[in-house]
Motif scaffolding. Structure first.
Motif, PDB file in Angstrom:
ATOM      1  N   GLU A  19      34.760  42.161  54.579  1.00 32.46           N
ATOM      2  CA  GLU A  19      35.717  41.612  53.391  1.00 32.46           C
ATOM      3  C   GLU A  19      36.894  40.968  54.011  1.00 32.46           C
ATOM      4  O   GLU A  19      37.432  39.979  53.724  1.00 32.46           O
ATOM      5  N   TYR A  22      35.820  37.529  54.735  1.00 36.47           N
ATOM      6  CA  TYR A  22      35.765  36.512  53.659  1.00 36.47           C
ATOM      7  C   TYR A  22      37.096  36.299  53.225  1.00 36.47           C
ATOM      8  O   TYR A  22      37.297  35.071  52.843  1.00 36.47           O
ATOM      9  N   CYS A  23      38.090  37.234  53.256  1.00 33.62           N
ATOM     10  CA  CYS A  23      39.520  37.120  52.638  1.00 33.62           C
ATOM     11  C   CYS A  23      40.284  35.920  53.493  1.00 33.62           C
ATOM     12  O   CYS A  23      40.737  34.906  53.132  1.00 33.62           O
ATOM     13  N   ASN A  26      38.562  32.354  53.091  1.00 34.18           N
ATOM     14  CA  ASN A  26      38.668  31.866  51.800  1.00 34.18           C
ATOM     15  C   ASN A  26      40.365  31.433  51.586  1.00 34.18           C
ATOM     16  O   ASN A  26      40.556  30.226  51.294  1.00 34.18           O
ATOM     17  N   TYR A  38      45.834  30.567  45.909  1.00 34.82           N
ATOM     18  CA  TYR A  38      44.905  31.488  46.219  1.00 34.82           C
ATOM     19  C   TYR A  38      45.303  32.586  47.494  1.00 34.82           C
ATOM     20  O   TYR A  38      45.697  31.832  48.514  1.00 34.82           O
ATOM     21  N   LYS A  40      45.900  36.688  49.194  1.00 36.78           N
ATOM     22  CA  LYS A  40      44.887  38.064  49.489  1.00 36.78           C
ATOM     23  C   LYS A  40      44.979  38.926  48.150  1.00 36.78           C
ATOM     24  O   LYS A  40      43.992  39.218  47.949  1.00 36.78           O
ATOM     25  N   TYR A  43      42.127  37.412  46.444  1.00 34.58           N
ATOM     26  CA  TYR A  43      40.785  37.695  46.930  1.00 34.58           C
ATOM     27  C   TYR A  43      40.457  39.238  46.261  1.00 34.58           C
ATOM     28  O   TYR A  43      39.342  39.465  46.221  1.00 34.58           O
ATOM     29  N   GLU A  46      38.231  39.894  43.641  1.00 39.31           N
ATOM     30  CA  GLU A  46      36.879  39.540  43.680  1.00 39.31           C
ATOM     31  C   GLU A  46      35.969  40.389  44.023  1.00 39.31           C
ATOM     32  O   GLU A  46      34.900  40.491  44.003  1.00 39.31           O
ATOM     33  N   THR A  54      31.948  35.217  40.703  1.00 38.98           N
ATOM     34  CA  THR A  54      33.133  34.584  41.595  1.00 38.98           C
ATOM     35  C   THR A  54      33.460  33.369  41.486  1.00 38.98           C
ATOM     36  O   THR A  54      34.407  32.789  41.601  1.00 38.98           O
TER      37      THR A  54
END
Length: 221
Positions: A19, A22-23, A26, A38, A40, A43, A46, A54
């Motif tokens: 995770e 991904y965070c 992204n 956008y 944390k 995120y 999601e 998503t």
């Protein structure tokens, strides 16, 4: 509760510390492609969702960003994450191998039920050298409805061939807890990025800070 006849594992944030990757990725590409705001906090909304849901939400949540830019954001984040996971892998969460070795010794079968796509699951488990511990995988590709719908858990139940109350699901996200609860599988939460809230406490049989503590609870029985 009956003797445990199988364990259903989530993957992201439970077996592997994906995770955070991904965070970070992204947020980096959101700046590049103009998904303003956008961060944390976004995120975290999601967590536990399937890819399709998503991605659909990006077009709703960022209406000022062109469809082309959102498509490029999705494409480049997927490519970057795939490269990192293939070449480097993902950090393994504390207590994973100790728990898996215990379950193997006790002949308790394990399956993975993750909203991630099957290709990513297989690459990550292989790179982490834990693929052989699992008798099966249910991925986001295998279901019509992602968590919190119970379909992914129900398919995991079928793979294990046991009654729901003879199994345990290990989860870190609220959507996963909801899916397991609806499927009537007792669920244990091991929090990752999000702490447990009142709903999580209500719908879980227990909450442990790490898999080490969950393993200790099994060894005490």
């Amino acid at each position: 509760m009956k003797k445990i006849k199988g364990i259903i594992f989530d993957m992201d944030g439970l077996l592997l510390d994906t995770e955070a990757v991904y965070c970070r990725t992204n947020i980096e590409y959101a700046k590049k492609w103009g998904l303003k705001g956008y961060d944390k906090a976004h995120y975290l909304t999601e967590l536990g969702q399937g890819e399709a849901e998503t991605y659909r939400r990006y077009y709703v949540d960022f209406p000022e960003t062109s469809d082309e830019n959102i498509e490029n954001f999705i494409k480049e984040t997927r490519e970057s994450i795939h490269t990192e996971f293939t070449e480097i892998g993902a950090p393994i969460k504390p207590g994973v191998f100790e728990l898996l070795d215990y379950l193997k010794a006790e002949e308790i079968p394990c399956v993975v039920a993750s909203s991630n796509n099957r290709g990513a699951i297989e690459v990550l488990l292989e790179n982490a050298k834990m693929a052989d511990y699992f008798t099966g995988i249910v991925s986001g590709d295998d279901v019509t409805h992602a968590k919190p719908h119970p379909e992914i858990v129900e398919k995991a139940i079928a793979l294990l061939g046991a009654e729901p109350d003879e199994l345990v699901m290990l989860e870190d996200s609220l959507n996963g807890i909801r899916a397991s609860h609806t499927a009537k599988v007792p669920v244990v939460m091991i929090p990752d990025l999000l702490p447990p809230n009142d709903e999580a406490r209500e719908k879980t049989m227990a909450i442990y800070p790490s898999l080490h503590e969950y393993l200790a609870s099994l060894q005490e029985k």
